[in-house]
Scaffold this active site. Structure first.
Site, PDB file in Angstrom:
ATOM      1  N   GLY B 325       0.660  -1.250   0.101  1.00 46.15           N
ATOM      2  CA  GLY B 325      -0.076   0.034   0.003  1.00 46.15           C
ATOM      3  C   GLY B 325       0.961   1.298  -0.029  1.00 46.15           C
ATOM      4  O   GLY B 325       1.954   1.149  -0.476  1.00 46.15           O
ATOM      5  N   SER B 326       0.369   2.332   0.756  1.00 47.17           N
ATOM      6  CA  SER B 326       1.244   3.671   0.674  1.00 47.17           C
ATOM      7  C   SER B 326       2.592   3.656   1.439  1.00 47.17           C
ATOM      8  O   SER B 326       3.284   4.582   1.105  1.00 47.17           O
ATOM      9  CB  SER B 326       0.256   4.839   0.981  1.00 47.17           C
ATOM     10  OG  SER B 326      -0.951   4.678   0.359  1.00 47.17           O
ATOM     11  N   THR B 327       2.539   2.335   2.199  1.00 49.78           N
ATOM     12  CA  THR B 327       4.178   2.332   3.019  1.00 49.78           C
ATOM     13  C   THR B 327       5.098   2.269   1.679  1.00 49.78           C
ATOM     14  O   THR B 327       6.414   2.745   1.842  1.00 49.78           O
ATOM     15  CB  THR B 327       4.136   1.206   3.726  1.00 49.78           C
ATOM     16  OG1 THR B 327       4.021   0.196   3.024  1.00 49.78           O
ATOM     17  CG2 THR B 327       3.203   1.153   5.076  1.00 49.78           C
TER      18      THR B 327
END
Lengths: 380, 645
Positions: B325-327
């Site tokens: 995801g956005s990590t």
């Protein structure tokens, strides 16, 4: 189905027809003996050994039905495939028990060196057949190379036991094809000198810092352990100490079936596979051991008779070599268990637990039977 | 050697056959002579050796090494307890023995079942246990009536104990009885002699991966035994060498806080020391009690663990690969800086979507974030920025950059069972798929990869290791749980993985900018609620991974909703100026990263950096945990340390 009435007698005759009755009786006795021993050594394995035996006898039957020419026709492809597989093992084989012997082909692991026990004598017999009538020194050089390639690959795995069996199988073909005594004698002499010096200087060369150039560390250990079993009492020496005590304490008539104290109490390692002869020696004594030796001699003698009467050069060589393979197995195994030969992984033929060796051995028997049938067919 | 006629050749062959036959007979004669020598001439000697006073070689099993955390807190230890064992030669009479024994000590159905199971496993035994962990009273009662049971013996044996129960069970693993598969592995290592007498072996976790260190060297005792197999007199003794102790990088306190923070939720967490790669905490929730396995797990317990839809036996930290995801975004931004595709100041206008190849990729925020530069794109997690960046970088460049951080390949951590995850690239797709039309990489697929979705799949340990590498300015270590292996007798230490694996060619200014943006996440961005009033400088990034399928779980209407929720992710390191800890948190079906995963990270960092335990957890927990799962019976001999007795 057709309207023909089912006749069990016809079926039985049909099944038995391709098989040599004398070999069949002898191998049945050996397999029966094996089951009696297995029931004592490892009853839980009875069932799977029966399945192994069923498969092996099936292989034997199929080989026996095949005309010997058809069997010889497989020599070249079988040999080439075997060598290629051995190279594949060397490149990407799986390592087990400290040696690279197995090739994972997805469904199961195969041990290509096993194929070579039959493929090498087959190949050499086929080769001499091609050169029949004009066999010269050059042919022995070619045959020697054909033998050396697979043996070298197996030694490198390292699997000394199998390499020994394959080398012996190939050597017997050369021997029966008329290998000159001038070549045999020096090799035999060198072997005697080598073994003599190992026995004579055992103390010195078994020191841990001495490196035996040609052999792996564990192989050196096995030879040294033979000379002094007490040097490694929990490891390899344990096998020899325990198995000689087991055999010796069996006496003339043995302690009786399932009453072997060594076998059941002090645990003979691998008592169902390579060391099953220790169970036999303890529970059935000298008489039982001699009975087994007698069965082997009878089986090999029958093989020799078949070889003598075989119609072609190739079938003669093949029959002779296969008979001698049985001898090599039996002698090396019993010699190692009774403490006169080093421990190498050679099973007791037709008796030890395990499917692979049994199938190879029964394939050899089937080839003998096929040679025997060929004689009848040519006479007709 | 040439032959003139077939007839002569046949003659020659027959002569050779006779010679071979003679050779065979001579060899067999030698054998028969050998048998005669052993069985007839020397019969008395061997008979005596076998029957009257057999000298038995009894293996002395070494003490298994201890496992302790970085502060010396014990995680796995041994204790001695008494067992009742049937002597060889009487195994088949077990049922009768059990019935008689019943009057002296309690024998449950489970004990009987276990006995049969042990017997079935093909191993050579010197004796087979009937009852383990006898109390002193039971031992006293049995000894008083021992004469009635010549075929049973009391033995003192060492048992493995995991005093913290389920704590860090996936890291420590457990030992269990040696089975056929273990036996082949032992043979493969040429260790048969060393395992004679040993009954247990490491099955998973550190117990398995460090089996060679923990086991030790078996000693030998030469004893005289009577005909029944009982030892009469000791002749000679070679003492065993205890196994080595494992001192971990793991911090038990931190592990406790981490596991408690998960509560009933499923997920994983890995915390790494950036300066060494040492794993400080590794959680896979839910966990299980490894003590259940030591003595053979009961069928009910096994079924409960194995059939649970929560898969407690699975080590999620190593094997559960999910989209990051956005990590993923800080790493994408760093790639943009390193390749020169973006400067920090360059801003885009975000309308809330990105059109590419006839497909509209949407942002989370309807209407968009407005003008977004690199700092904002990380702090407020703007998708549009990364859609466009991914298109500019291209999949090959993304894959190459992320690969250097170890994403998409096994980290090589010293516990088995790692998955490699997926680092998407055209090359990967060619190898992964069979059909030609599936093998092709589509440009649109690069766009979803840019925000950490699509084919991206990384394990928590890969993420943690990547974040630790970032925190250490590109110095990458192989993650490891064992700090050093300690020889019990000499005290000598062997340090595990002291050298970095790789030094990534990153510019210090680029890395510092990314760190500053990640700090912004927790000050004003998506992590601000979880990190309100934080007294240290912490960098982080939230993430949300879409869940695509149920992965083999059975369909149950009640569960589906929860299990289709997105996974919540959070990565962080702190303090920013000199990072001491980097971590990755995954909460399965936890929803947004800021809601479920970030608060867990906060609790961990507060404990590790400030020593503050989360509210509701007593300080006295430290000692209470000792008593939790210890199966040690009252009055049993005291636990022994690794030293030889």
């Amino acid at each position: 189905m057709t309207g023909r009435r089912f006749d069990p007698r016809r079926l039985l005759v049909g099944l038995l027809e391709p098989m040599d009755p004398i070999l069949l009786v002898l191998v049945s006795l050996l397999l029966g003996y094996a089951f009696v021993l297995m029931a004592s050594a490892s009853p839980v394995r009875m069932e799977s050994q029966m399945i192994n035996t069923g498969v092996a006898v099936g292989v034997m039957w199929v080989a026996a039905r095949m005309p010997v020419q058809r069997i010889l026709a497989t020599a070249v492809p079988l040999y080439l495939v075997g060598v290629l597989l051995l190279i594949a093992v060397a490149l990407f084989g799986e390592t087990s028990k400290g040696a690279q012997r197995w090739l994972n082909v997805g469904i199961s692991r195969i041990q290509p060196s096993e194929i070579m026990k039959i493929a090498v004598p087959l190949m050499l017999a086929w080769y001499f057949q091609q050169r029949e009538g004009a066999i010269g020194a050059r042919d022995f050089v070619v045959a020697f190379v054909l033998l050396l390639v697979p043996v070298g690959l197996i030694v490198k795995q390292p699997d000394l036991g199998t390499a020994l069996l394959v080398a012996a199988a190939g050597f017997f073909v050369l021997f029966f094809a008329g290998l000159s005594w001038k070549l045999i004698a020096p090799v035999a002499l060198a072997a005697i000198v080598g073994i003599g010096s190992i026995v004579g200087f055992g103390d010195r060369i078994c020191q841990p810092e001495v490196d035996w150039v040609v052999l792996h560390g564990y192989q050196k250990n096995r030879v040294c352990t033979l000379l002094d079993p007490s040097s490694d009492p929990l490891g390899k020496g344990f096998h020899i100490i325990q198995s000689t005590i087991a055999i010796g304490s069996g006496g003339m008539a043995g302690k009786g079936w399932r009453d072997g104290t060594q076998t059941h109490l002090a645990f003979i390692p691998e008592r169902h596979t390579d060391f099953i002869f220790a169970v036999l020696g303890e529970e059935f004594g000298f008489v039982g051991a001699c009975l087994l030796v007698f069965l082997y001699i009878a089986l090999i003698a029958r093989g020799f008779i078949i070889a003598m009467a075989a119609p072609t050069l190739a079938s003669r060589l093949l029959a002779g070599a296969v008979s001698m393979i049985f001898f090599t197995y039996a002698f090396v195994n019993m010699g190692m268990v009774s403490g006169i030969l080093p421990v190498v992984g050679v099973p007791l033929p037709f008796v030890s637990y395990g499917g692979t060796a049994l199938v190879t051995l029964c394939l050899g028997l089937g080839i003998l039977m096929s040679v025997q049938r060929a004689r009848f067919l040519t006479q007709k | 050697m040439t032959f003139d006629a077939p007839e002569q050749e046949l003659q020659h062959f027959r002569r050779r056959l006779l010679i071979a036959g003679g050779f065979m007979l001579v060899c067999f004669a030698v054998l028969v002579a050998r048998f005669g020598w052993l069985q007839i001439s020397r019969y008395d000697y061997y008979h005596t050796r076998a029957e009257d006073n057999r000298i038995a070689l009894v293996p002395i099993v070494p003490n298994r090494g201890l496992i302790v955390d970085r502060n010396g807190e014990v995680l796995a230890r041994n204790y001695a307890a008494y067992t009742l064992e049937v002597l060889p030669g009487h195994f088949r009479e077990a049922d009768a023995i059990f019935d008689r024994l019943q009057t002296v000590v309690e024998i449950t159905q489970r004990d009987r079942r276990r006995y049969r199971k042990i017997l079935e496993e093909s191993r050579n035994f010197d004796s087979v246990p009937i009852r383990t962990r006898l109390s002193d009273a039971e031992v006293a009662r049995f000894v008083a009536r021992r004469f009635e049971f010549p075929e049973v013996e009391v033995k003192a044996r060492l048992f493995r104990d995991y005093p913290n129960g389920a704590l860090a069970a996936h890291v420590i693993g457990y030992i269990g009885r040696i089975n056929d598969r273990d036996l082949t592995r032992i043979e493969a290592r040429d260790q048969e002699a060393n395992y004679r007498g040993t009954e247990h072996i490491g099955k998973v976790g550190l117990e398995q991966s460090y089996e060679g260190e923990l086991h030790g060297i078996t000693g030998v005792e030469e004893v005289e035994v009577d005909a029944g197999g009982r030892a009469v007199r000791q002749l000679r003794r070679t003492p065993p060498t205890s196994g080595n102790n494992l001192v971990l990088t793991l911090d038990r306190g931190l592990q406790q806080v981490a596991e408690a923070a998960f509560g009933e939720r499923r997920g994983a967490l890995v915390a790494i020391e950036p300066s060494s790669g040492g794993v400080l905490a590794m959680v896979s929730a839910p966990s299980y009690d490894p003590n259940l396995f030591v003595d053979g797990i009961s069928t009910q317990d096994w079924d409960a663990l194995n059939n649970s839809p929560d898969h407690p036996l699975l080590n999620r930290a190593l094997s559960s690969a999910n989209p990051p995801g956005s990590t993923f975004k800080p790493f994408m931004a760093l790639a943009a800086l390193t390749t020169g595709k973006r400067t920090p100041e360059q801003a885009i206008s975000d309308p809330g979507y990105f059109d590419f190849g006839g497909h509209r990729f949407r942002d989370d925020k309807v209407g968009g974030h407005g003008m977004v530069d690199m700092y904002d794109s990380i702090a407020f997690s703007c998708n549009t920025y990364y859609y466009r960046l991914a298109a500019d970088l291209g999949i090959e460049q993304i894959a190459e950059f992320m690969g250097r951080f170890g994403l998409g390949s096994k980290t090589g951590v010293d516990i088995e069972g790692e998955s490699s995850g997926v680092l998407p690239s055209p090359e990967w797709k060619r190898q992964r798929f069979r059909r030609a039309e599936q093998k092709k990489w589509f440009a649109g697929e690069t766009i979803s990869v840019g925000i950490g979705q699509g084919y991206n799949a990384y394990t928590p340990i890969q993420l943690a290791s990547a974040v630790a590498t970032l925190a250490a300015d590109g110095v990458r270590f192989r993650p490891h749980v064992v700090r050093y292996v300690e020889d019990v007798s000499t005290g000598a230490r062997r340090v595990i993985e002291p050298e970095p694996l790789d030094r990534l060619p990153l510019a210090k200014t680029h890395v510092d900018f990314i760190k500053q943006a990640m700090e912004g996440v927790n000050i004003e961005g998506t992590g601000r609620r979880a990190f309100a009033n934080v007294p240290y400088r912490v960098a982080g990034k939230t993430g949300t991974a879409q869940v695509f399928s149920l992965r083999g779980a059975t369909y149950r209407a009640k569960d589906v909703k929860e299990r289709l929720r997105d996974h919540s992710l959070y990565v962080a390191f702190a303090p920013v100026e000199a990072p001491r800890i980097a971590l990755a948190v995954l909460v399965e079906n936890g929803g947004f990263g800021s809601q479920a995963a970030a608060p867990i990270a906060r609790q961990l960092l507060d404990y590790y950096l400030l020593g503050i335990r989360p509210a509701g957890e007593a300080e006295a927990d430290e000692d209470a945990s000792d008593a939790v799962a210890s199966p040690r019976p009252a009055g049993a001999p005291q636990p022994r340390t690794g030293d030889t007795p």
